[in-house]
Enzyme design. Structure first.
Site, PDB file in Angstrom:
ATOM      1  N   CYS A  94      -7.995   1.784   1.711  1.00  0.00           N
ATOM      2  CA  CYS A  94      -9.034   0.949   1.114  1.00  0.00           C
ATOM      3  C   CYS A  94      -8.594   0.415  -0.245  1.00  0.00           C
ATOM      4  CB  CYS A  94     -10.327   1.767   0.970  1.00  0.00           C
ATOM      5  SG  CYS A  94     -11.588   0.841   0.075  1.00  0.00           S
TER       6      CYS A  94
ATOM      7  N   SER B 277       0.794  -1.231   0.000  1.00  0.00           N
ATOM      8  CA  SER B 277       0.000   0.000   0.000  1.00  0.00           C
ATOM      9  C   SER B 277       0.827   1.282   0.000  1.00  0.00           C
ATOM     10  CB  SER B 277      -0.929   0.004   1.204  1.00  0.00           C
ATOM     11  OG  SER B 277      -1.808  -1.085   1.104  1.00  0.00           O
TER      12      SER B 277
ATOM     13  N   HIS C  78     -15.070  -1.213   4.162  1.00  0.00           N
ATOM     14  CA  HIS C  78     -15.009   0.177   4.612  1.00  0.00           C
ATOM     15  C   HIS C  78     -16.341   0.904   4.505  1.00  0.00           C
ATOM     16  CE1 HIS C  78     -10.678  -0.574   3.848  1.00  0.00           C
ATOM     17  NE2 HIS C  78     -10.536   0.223   4.894  1.00  0.00           N
TER      18      HIS C  78
END
Lengths: 375, 585
Positions: free
Chosen positions: B365, B311, B352
């Site tokens: 996310c 990420s 989420h």
């Protein structure tokens, strides 16, 4: 196209014999420099030999330049060239670069050279011109003029650099040439007395009372680079190196004394030792035979020259080369004190090599034009 | 009349010249034939030796002029090859070395006539005293000096400083190592290797004449050694030490750079090694152990290892999306925990619900980025990632000895070229969350972080203090609003509720950052043991202070699990240590 025509006529007369002798000695010189500078500690061969090859090629170009144009232009501009030489010698004393304990180098842009080297040729051109303009014998007046202008002034200027070897060679060459002209009897007698009395006084009174190491020290004092490490050490090592060659030598690249840095001048003044060790008696005598042939050719050129100027020029140049050779040989063979003089064509060094090539170029020039050609 | 005289004179000259040559010939005959044997003998016993005088190496300093290395003299015993036979049994007893090895060494060096054969290195003063006392028994035996290194901080910064060693065969043949004696130690790793030419200096030598017992009689010639030049690195050794300690024994890597200058302030690769082990030539056992070590201490992870970025790749994808207009800072999506694509399902780490652009980064996310990546397409992702220094070696000046990796940034062209296959949309999904084919080195990630924090200033990384001084600066053609949106989200990652990086929140300084988790293996694992070995790598990138960044950090903890909890505290500790050190001075 006039020069091409002339060149073709003269080309047949080109002295290939002299050129071959020169090249043979030079190539042996480069090979010996390679061997002498073989590294001991590192694995990298220093590039001395490459530099020498470059200088050799430059020298060849200079030789051709000196051979192609009729040397009469040298006679015409002799005094001008000679003055130029003197100016360079004065300049080097003031703005010269120091190297190895003496002030000999003149730097012109990217090129640095030793004026005293080039001066050798200019001096001989100057004397030859002066002698060829005089008819009959040298009188007291003309002798004194020539002695001052061509003898003492350059001697003192070069001695101040200090360069004992070259200044002595030039002074001896001067005397050799004026005697070739023939002197008045009075002068000859004075000269003989001088040559007998001066060395007798200096030699017997002073020299004889000195011990060997003191004599060497005096030489070392006048010429500091000649024997910087140990008194007599170089000469001893030089003799050992030559002697250990015995009959057949140790073989090329097998000499042990050469790459070992026992002599700081092993690739310059003492290059002959390295050669003698590797090639033995057979090689050592063969190479001096090449030199002998070269000098004989020079004298024969002098004898065949078409004019008086050419005679003195050829004889003077040959004699100067011989003197260098002889003093160097006397030194490395341990027969004379150490005077830093290189052996022509073999020793490492650019200016000397190129100058000597020019000298040979002039000799070839004189021989090429020995016959008055008819048009 | 004149010509006749000249001819006569020349004739005499010829005669004299020939006579002189005859004399020279006789003299040569005398020297070479009559006395040849004598001189050959004298030449063979010429006791000339060449003693190398080692040059002191230049010192390596850190950015605050703290010396990282010291020069240390040491002594070795050596033997001059002699014509006479050496008492090898006695010598091996004196030097405490194996006689067979000794004989082999002597045989190998027998051809070098003027240079000694090295027998034993690293002599103690006791050894030297013992050798000096018995030297007369072994003609040619001597003690010679050399210089080596002491690494002041031992393990700390070993991948930055490097170590010295004997020249390798490859180095001996390289022109860069001309004029170096085989005894000289040369740089073999990192700064020692890269700046070797500058640090090295040049050795001198003494040429001496010795007597039969090897005692010096006369100095014949000398060349003085010249010391090498110093090198000042951009590393702050205090920060480096704090960073290495913060890992607490875990494997991984950290690169801290100054976003203003591109100077690398700390470069960590763990486990590390002690360069002092190498200086005298490492013992075979130690070397083997190091090479077999599963932790690979000799691998510089910061440059030589590439990992999927996970990420921490998302900020770059976000920048690409805003610049290309595929989403806006006000945009968002609904995350149901996964994205269905054909028969495949791409999962998010949690459901989420409704997320904005800002919250998608803060909460990391995946679904939002799957959708964004799909709109962008892999080639536009690749283009932006490359702008930020990913997928290409940073060239931080440590290339020699440290083979830096390029990593991989996939594109349709790349796949066609390397696999001769078409690109699939599913692969774009993986790439847009920094998985799949994407792989980068920690140094590249640090550069990327610095370039986000300084809003697109193009600058190469450097390991030298003032290494980028005077370099022309360019900026990437990216709108300031784009950076504002992404940087505000990165501030939120650490400082907002529900942010994945709250573990890095600091009371001393405002930190912005991003967490990341790099999958080591896809799918479920069978055993607990496998779980440990294949646990995910934890990433964390951060910069501080958030408004005017002075330091940018990239951290990876191998098999650390989740980025926020495993790598976040390390980044925080390093940043706090940086600012503590600053206020302390």
């Amino acid at each position: 196209m006039w020069f091409l025509q002339i060149n073709r006529k003269y080309l047949k007369q080109f002295d290939w014999y002299m050129l071959s002798l020169l090249l043979a000695i030079s190539i042996i010189g480069v090979m010996t420099i390679y061997s002498a500078t073989r590294p001991v500690i590192t694995a990298v061969q220093p590039n001395y030999y490459i530099k020498q090859i470059i200088w050799m090629l430059t020298g060849l170009a200079a030789l051709l330049a000196a051979a192609v144009y009729d040397y009469s232009w040298l006679r015409k501009s002799a005094y001008f060239l000679y003055s130029l030489g003197i100016v360079m010698l004065v300049l080097v004393l003031f703005i010269g670069k120091r190297g190895m304990g003496a002030q000999r180098w003149l730097v012109l842009g990217p090129v640095s050279f030793q004026p005293s080297e080039l001066f050798r040729i200019l001096l001989i051109i100057g004397i030859s011109k002066y002698l060829s303009t005089i008819t009959g014998l040298l009188t007291k007046r003309t002798f004194l003029i020539s002695l001052t202008v061509f003898g003492l002034i350059p001697f003192i200027l070069i001695l101040k650099q200090p360069h004992l070897g070259t200044s002595l060679v030039l002074l001896i060459t001067f005397f050799f040439l004026v005697i070739a002209k023939k002197l008045e009897k009075k002068i000859i007698v004075t000269l003989i007395i001088f040559t007998l009395v001066v060395p007798a006084v200096a030699g017997n009174v002073l020299w004889r009372h000195l011990k060997d190491y003191q004599k060497n020290r005096i030489v070392a004092f006048i010429e500091p680079e000649a024997d910087p490490k140990g008194i007599g050490y170089q000469i001893e090592q030089s003799k050992i190196t030559i002697g250990s060659g015995q009959v057949l030598g140790r073989g090329y690249l097998k000499g042990s004394q050469g790459p070992l840095r026992f002599l700081p001048e092993k690739h310059t003044d003492f290059i002959y030792c390295v050669f003698a060790e590797e090639w033995g008696f057979i090689g050592s005598t063969a190479i001096i035979a090449l030199y002998l042939l070269l000098f004989m050719r020079g004298i024969s050129t002098a004898l065949k020259s078409k004019d008086e100027f050419g005679r003195y020029l050829a004889l003077g140049l040959t004699f100067m080369l011989f003197l260098y050779f002889f003093i160097n040989m006397g030194m490395v063979l341990g027969m004379m004190p150490v005077v830093g003089v290189p052996i022509p064509f073999m020793s490492y060094g650019g200016t000397t090599l190129i100058t000597n090539y020019i000298a040979i170029g002039i000799l070839i020039n004189i021989r090429m034009r020995r016959l008055a050609l008819c048009y | 009349m004149n010509k006749e005289y000249f001819e006569k004179y020349s004739g005499i000259t010829q005669f004299v010249v020939i006579l002189m040559f005859f004399i020279l010939g006789m003299r040569i005959y005398q020297l070479q034939i009559l006395k040849g044997n004598e001189y050959r003998e004298a030449a063979n016993s010429n006791k000339i030796r060449v003693i190398a005088l080692p040059a002191a190496r230049g010192i390596i300093y850190d950015r605050n002029s703290v010396p990282l290395v010291k020069n240390k003299p040491y002594y070795y015993a050596s033997l001059m090859p002699e014509t006479k036979r050496t008492d090898t049994a006695g010598l091996s007893a004196l030097l405490e070395i194996d006689e067979k090895k000794l004989i082999a060494k002597l045989r190998k060096g027998a051809n070098q006539r003027f240079k000694s054969i090295v027998l034993k290195e690293g002599l103690t003063f006791k050894d030297i005293a013992a050798i000096e006392a018995r030297r007369s028994d072994f003609p040619g035996l001597m003690v010679e000096p050399n210089v080596t290194r002491q690494y002041v901080f031992n393990n700390i910064g070993s991948h930055v400083i490097g170590y010295l060693g004997r020249m390798t065969v490859k180095q001996m043949e390289s022109p860069d190592y001309d004029n170096i004696t085989p005894e000289t130690f040369v740089g073999q790793w990192a700064a020692e290797a890269y700046y070797d030419k500058k640090l090295r200096g040049s050795a001198g030598e003494n040429i001496i004449e010795v007597d039969a017992l090897g005692r010096q009689l006369k100095l014949i010639g000398q060349t003085k050694p010249t010391m090498g030049n110093d090198v000042t690195l951009s590393i702050d050794i205090g920060l480096q030490e704090a960073a290495e300690r913060a890992f607490n024994g875990k494997s991984g890597s950290l690169v801290a750079v100054s976003p203003r200058t591109g100077e690398v302030l700390a470069l960590v690769s763990l486990p590390n090694f002690d360069p002092n082990d190498f200086v005298m030539g490492i013992e075979t056992e130690k070397w083997n152990a190091m090479n077999k070590d599963k932790g690979h201490p000799l691998l510089n992870r910061a440059l030589q290892s590439s990992y999927p970025p996970g990420s921490v790749f998302k900020p770059v994808v976000a920048i690409a999306a805003l610049e290309e207009g595929v989403t806006s800072a006000d945009g968002g999506t609904v995350c149901n925990g996964s994205l269905e694509y054909g028969k495949y399902s791409f999962g998010c780490w949690k459901s989420h619900g409704r997320v904005s652009f800002h919250r998608a980064i803060v909460e990391s996310c995946d679904v939002f980025f799957y959708e964004t990546g799909k709109k962008l397409g892999i080639d536009r992702i690749e283009k932006y990632a490359r702008l930020f220094g990913l997928g290409q070696s940073t060239g931080i000046g440590l290339r020699r000895g440290v083979d830096e990796r390029d990593g991989t940034l996939p594109s349709t062209k790349w796949k066609h070229k390397s696999a001769k296959k078409q690109w699939f949309l599913g692969e774009t999904f993986s790439a847009s969350i920094g998985q799949g084919y994407v792989s980068v080195t920690p140094a590249q990630v640090a550069l990327m972080t610095a370039m986000i924090s300084n809003e697109g200033m193009v600058m190469p990384l450097t390991m030298l203090k003032d290494g980028n001084k005077g370099r022309h600066r360019e900026r990437l053609d990216i709108r300031p609003e784009t950076f504002d949106a992404v940087k505000s989200a990165m501030y939120g990652v650490i400082n907002e509720d529900g942010g994945t990086g709250s573990a890095a929140k600091s009371n001393i300084v405002k930190i912005s950052g991003k967490t990341g988790t790099a999958q080591v293996i896809a799918g479920r694992l069978k055993s607990e043991k496998q779980k440990e070995r294949y646990r995910d790598h934890a990433w964390f990138i951060a910069y501080a202070p958030s408004e005017k960044p002075e330091i940018a950090v990239a951290v990876i903890v191998e098999h650390g699990g989740h980025g926020g909890s495993a790598a976040g505290p390390i980044a925080k500790e390093v940043i706090e240590s940086y600012f503590a050190g600053k206020t302390g001075k």
